[in-house]
Scaffold this active site. Structure first.
Site, PDB file in Angstrom:
ATOM      1  N   HIS A 256      64.943  10.766  75.794  1.00  8.32           N
ATOM      2  CA  HIS A 256      66.752  11.724  76.303  1.00  8.32           C
ATOM      3  C   HIS A 256      67.666  10.357  76.154  1.00  8.32           C
ATOM      4  O   HIS A 256      67.238   9.107  76.038  1.00  8.32           O
ATOM      5  CB  HIS A 256      66.359  12.445  77.574  1.00  8.32           C
ATOM      6  CG  HIS A 256      65.835  13.429  77.274  1.00  8.32           C
ATOM      7  ND1 HIS A 256      64.853  13.904  78.474  1.00  8.32           N
ATOM      8  CD2 HIS A 256      65.050  14.307  76.554  1.00  8.32           C
ATOM      9  CE1 HIS A 256      63.949  15.054  78.057  1.00  8.32           C
ATOM     10  NE2 HIS A 256      64.448  15.404  76.682  1.00  8.32           N
TER      11      HIS A 256
ATOM     12  N   LYS B  48      67.346   6.246  75.959  1.00 11.34           N
ATOM     13  CA  LYS B  48      66.548   5.729  75.135  1.00 11.34           C
ATOM     14  C   LYS B  48      67.312   4.153  75.647  1.00 11.34           C
ATOM     15  O   LYS B  48      66.817   3.258  74.830  1.00 11.34           O
ATOM     16  CB  LYS B  48      68.374   5.590  74.237  1.00 11.34           C
ATOM     17  CG  LYS B  48      67.831   7.314  73.589  1.00 11.34           C
ATOM     18  CD  LYS B  48      68.452   7.944  72.342  1.00 11.34           C
ATOM     19  CE  LYS B  48      68.366   9.768  72.067  1.00 11.34           C
ATOM     20  NZ  LYS B  48      66.916   9.803  71.854  1.00 11.34           N
TER      21      LYS B  48
ATOM     22  N   SER C 124      66.088  14.009  64.304  1.00 10.29           N
ATOM     23  CA  SER C 124      66.226  14.292  65.680  1.00 10.29           C
ATOM     24  C   SER C 124      65.443  14.966  66.194  1.00 10.29           C
ATOM     25  O   SER C 124      65.183  16.284  65.932  1.00 10.29           O
ATOM     26  CB  SER C 124      68.287  13.890  65.702  1.00 10.29           C
ATOM     27  OG  SER C 124      68.461  15.625  65.219  1.00 10.29           O
ATOM     28  N   GLY C 125      65.481  14.631  67.780  1.00 10.10           N
ATOM     29  CA  GLY C 125      65.332  16.439  68.576  1.00 10.10           C
ATOM     30  C   GLY C 125      65.775  16.481  68.416  1.00 10.10           C
ATOM     31  O   GLY C 125      64.983  18.388  67.707  1.00 10.10           O
TER      32      GLY C 125
ATOM     33  N   ASP D 216      60.772  16.288  67.995  1.00  6.07           N
ATOM     34  CA  ASP D 216      59.886  16.337  68.863  1.00  6.07           C
ATOM     35  C   ASP D 216      58.656  17.454  68.239  1.00  6.07           C
ATOM     36  O   ASP D 216      57.890  17.189  68.626  1.00  6.07           O
ATOM     37  CB  ASP D 216      60.749  16.725  69.681  1.00  6.07           C
ATOM     38  CG  ASP D 216      61.300  18.663  69.915  1.00  6.07           C
ATOM     39  OD1 ASP D 216      61.819  18.490  69.273  1.00  6.07           O
ATOM     40  OD2 ASP D 216      60.863  19.025  70.975  1.00  6.07           O
TER      41      ASP D 216
ATOM     42  N   ASP E 248      64.663  12.033  80.527  1.00  9.53           N
ATOM     43  CA  ASP E 248      65.006  12.163  82.018  1.00  9.53           C
ATOM     44  C   ASP E 248      65.992  13.547  82.304  1.00  9.53           C
ATOM     45  O   ASP E 248      65.401  14.755  82.640  1.00  9.53           O
ATOM     46  CB  ASP E 248      66.472  11.468  81.380  1.00  9.53           C
ATOM     47  CG  ASP E 248      68.499  11.996  82.196  1.00  9.53           C
ATOM     48  OD1 ASP E 248      67.424  12.148  83.107  1.00  9.53           O
ATOM     49  OD2 ASP E 248      69.132  11.881  82.250  1.00  9.53           O
TER      50      ASP E 248
ATOM     51  N   HIS F 161      70.430  19.596  74.162  1.00  5.57           N
ATOM     52  CA  HIS F 161      70.125  19.566  72.574  1.00  5.57           C
ATOM     53  C   HIS F 161      69.325  18.590  73.091  1.00  5.57           C
ATOM     54  O   HIS F 161      68.511  18.875  71.399  1.00  5.57           O
ATOM     55  CB  HIS F 161      71.803  18.999  72.222  1.00  5.57           C
ATOM     56  CG  HIS F 161      71.930  17.574  72.662  1.00  5.57           C
ATOM     57  ND1 HIS F 161      72.394  17.780  73.696  1.00  5.57           N
ATOM     58  CD2 HIS F 161      71.261  17.036  72.165  1.00  5.57           C
ATOM     59  CE1 HIS F 161      72.815  16.409  74.156  1.00  5.57           C
ATOM     60  NE2 HIS F 161      72.395  15.470  73.125  1.00  5.57           N
TER      61      HIS F 161
ATOM     62  N   ASP G 109      62.789  18.972  74.465  1.00  2.67           N
ATOM     63  CA  ASP G 109      62.037  20.109  75.564  1.00  2.67           C
ATOM     64  C   ASP G 109      60.610  19.798  76.445  1.00  2.67           C
ATOM     65  O   ASP G 109      59.801  19.752  74.890  1.00  2.67           O
ATOM     66  CB  ASP G 109      61.813  21.011  75.640  1.00  2.67           C
ATOM     67  CG  ASP G 109      60.622  21.872  76.861  1.00  2.67           C
ATOM     68  OD1 ASP G 109      61.381  21.064  77.697  1.00  2.67           O
ATOM     69  OD2 ASP G 109      60.635  23.108  76.898  1.00  2.67           O
TER      70      ASP G 109
ATOM     71  N   ARG H 162      51.967  19.877  76.514  1.00  2.00           N
ATOM     72  CA  ARG H 162      50.513  21.086  76.282  1.00  2.00           C
ATOM     73  C   ARG H 162      49.484  20.756  74.925  1.00  2.00           C
ATOM     74  O   ARG H 162      48.374  20.307  75.373  1.00  2.00           O
ATOM     75  CB  ARG H 162      51.281  22.457  76.235  1.00  2.00           C
ATOM     76  CG  ARG H 162      49.958  23.117  75.654  1.00  2.00           C
ATOM     77  CD  ARG H 162      50.549  24.587  75.667  1.00  2.00           C
ATOM     78  NE  ARG H 162      51.409  24.958  74.242  1.00  2.00           N
ATOM     79  CZ  ARG H 162      50.093  24.857  73.929  1.00  2.00           C
ATOM     80  NH1 ARG H 162      49.345  24.918  72.948  1.00  2.00           N
ATOM     81  NH2 ARG H 162      50.980  24.967  72.457  1.00  2.00           N
TER      82      ARG H 162
END
Length: 126
Positions: free
Chosen positions: A8, A12, A54-55, A60, A80, A87, A90, A96
């Protein structure tokens, strides 16, 4: 060994410091990262990092796809828990998937250091 790193925004810097600390151990492995995190790690260390998007743009989820295809052996997702932004990625879906495929995942520096000590000692090479 294929290792994914994600962090997050407010974590970083912590992740970059961690990778610098374990750079020698990580040189012998393939690193994968979300876009911004990967750029920061590569710039700070000179290590070759395969960068996904990017995330916020799905990086992710791209890492999650690699986990489900069993192309990732270890995930360091330094999150964090107190001030993550909407943004930011998650962790729940990736957590999972790592549980389903029994992929070790660290969500904080302490656990990440424990896993990287194991990498350094060759524990995962067996």
């Amino acid at each position: 060994m294929n290792i994914a790193v994600i962090a997050h925004d407010k974590k970083k810097d912590d992740l970059v410091k961690l990778v610098l600390k374990y750079q020698k151990a990580l040189e012998n492995h393939e690193l994968y990262a979300t876009g911004t995190t990967g750029k920061r790690v590569a710039d700070a260390t000179g290590l070759d990092v395969h960068r996904f998007k990017s995330g916020p743009l799905g990086g992710d989820q791209q890492i999650g796809a690699y986990v489900s295809d069993q192309k990732i052996d270890l995930v360091l997702f330094i999150r964090d828990p107190l001030t993550s932004q909407p943004h930011e990625p998650d962790i729940s879906a990736l957590l999972r998937l790592c549980d389903v495929y029994e992929i070790p995942l660290a969500t904080n520096i302490g656990t990440a250091e424990t896993l990287l000590n194991a990498v350094e000692a060759g524990v995962f090479d067996e």
